[in-house]
Each structure stands twice: as structure tokens, then as C-alpha cells.
Design a protein around this motif. Structure first.
Motif, PDB file in Angstrom:
ATOM      1  N   THR A   1       1.103  -0.948   0.180  1.00 15.73           N
ATOM      2  CA  THR A   1       0.333   0.025  -0.491  1.00 15.73           C
ATOM      3  C   THR A   1       1.177   1.115   0.036  1.00 15.73           C
ATOM      4  O   THR A   1       0.898   2.488   0.288  1.00 15.73           O
TER       5      THR A   1
ATOM      6  N   ASN B   1      -2.448   4.046  -4.092  1.00 21.00           N
ATOM      7  CA  ASN B   1      -2.584   3.256  -3.267  1.00 21.00           C
ATOM      8  C   ASN B   1      -3.074   3.451  -2.062  1.00 21.00           C
ATOM      9  O   ASN B   1      -3.705   2.704  -1.888  1.00 21.00           O
TER      10      ASN B   1
ATOM     11  N   ALA C   1      -5.978   4.415  -1.650  1.00 18.90           N
ATOM     12  CA  ALA C   1      -7.421   3.621  -1.972  1.00 18.90           C
ATOM     13  C   ALA C   1      -8.471   3.592  -0.556  1.00 18.90           C
ATOM     14  O   ALA C   1      -9.477   3.281  -0.373  1.00 18.90           O
TER      15      ALA C   1
ATOM     16  N   SER D   1       3.374   1.975  -1.816  1.00 19.90           N
ATOM     17  CA  SER D   1       4.155   2.205  -3.329  1.00 19.90           C
ATOM     18  C   SER D   1       3.643   3.564  -4.139  1.00 19.90           C
ATOM     19  O   SER D   1       4.539   3.976  -4.541  1.00 19.90           O
TER      20      SER D   1
END
Length: 116
Positions: free
Chosen positions: A10, A16, A19, A12
């Protein structure tokens, strides 16, 4: 034997990281200024350890910055990390503008039809 599939990291990139709805809530909260972890946790109804984990992810992708003041740590929004998200979303502005123009034309046609 069933093997668990590895979770995607998560941390990266900003996409991400944001999200996760609770991380978006944290970013929204930090728009109003720096906060210690305990305030973030209390405001959003989560444990301090959970808030810390989310803040760590956000920090790792460059969406929040950490400032130490004595024994307390303050987290603040670093919106520069949202630039890739903003640029990507900007590509949809033309789509939305066209949609609103079509909706406006439709409403105007309805008004003219009702007046006749």
C-alpha cells in the motif's frame, strides 16, 4: 496446500495509499492543520496504533510530513504528494465539462418544450 497471495504494497504510491477510506479521512482532517496522532485517532474514532499505521503509510508515500516537538510528534498534510493524483484526475475535466454542457442543453430544451 493453499498459499496466501501476497498483498500488494500500500506504500508504493499515492494512489494505493488513498485507496483506503480511513487514509482519505486523515488527509481531509489534516487539511485544517497539523495534529498529533492522538488527536487524529480521537477525531476519526480509531485507536492510536491504527492511526499511527495509516499515518506511516501516508508519510512513506509523501502525503504527510512529521514534525517533532519535544516528546510529541505532529503530522501535517504535504499536498505535493497528491500531484500525480491531481494530474491524472485533470484528464477527466474535459469529460465532466462536456457532460455538464450536455445536461444544461437538455434542461434548456425541456424548458422550451414546457413553454410551448
Amino acid at each position: 496446500m493453499i498459499t496466501a497471495m501476497a498483498r500488494a504494497a500500500t506504500t508504493s504510491d499515492a494512489f494505493n495509499a488513498i485507496a483506503e477510506p480511513q487514509r482519505r479521512d486523515i488527509l481531509t482532517l489534516l487539511r485544517s492543520g497539523e495534529r498529533p496522532v492522538t488527536d487524529v485517532a480521537e477525531e476519526l474514532g480509531m485507536s492510536p496504533s491504527r492511526a499511527s499505521k495509516h499515518l506511516r503509510v501516508l508519510r512513506e508515500v509523501g502525503l504527510v510530513r512529521l514534525r517533532g516537538a519535544g516528546k510529541q510528534h505532529f503530522y501535517g498534510l504535504d499536498a505535493r504528494g497528491l500531484r500525480p493524483v491531481h494530474e491524472w484526475l485533470g484528464g477527466f475535466e474535459e469529460f465532466w465539462a462536456g457532460s455538464f454542457d450536455r445536461l444544461d442543453a437538455y434542461v434548456q430544451d425541456l424548458k422550451r418544450t414546457q413553454e410551448d
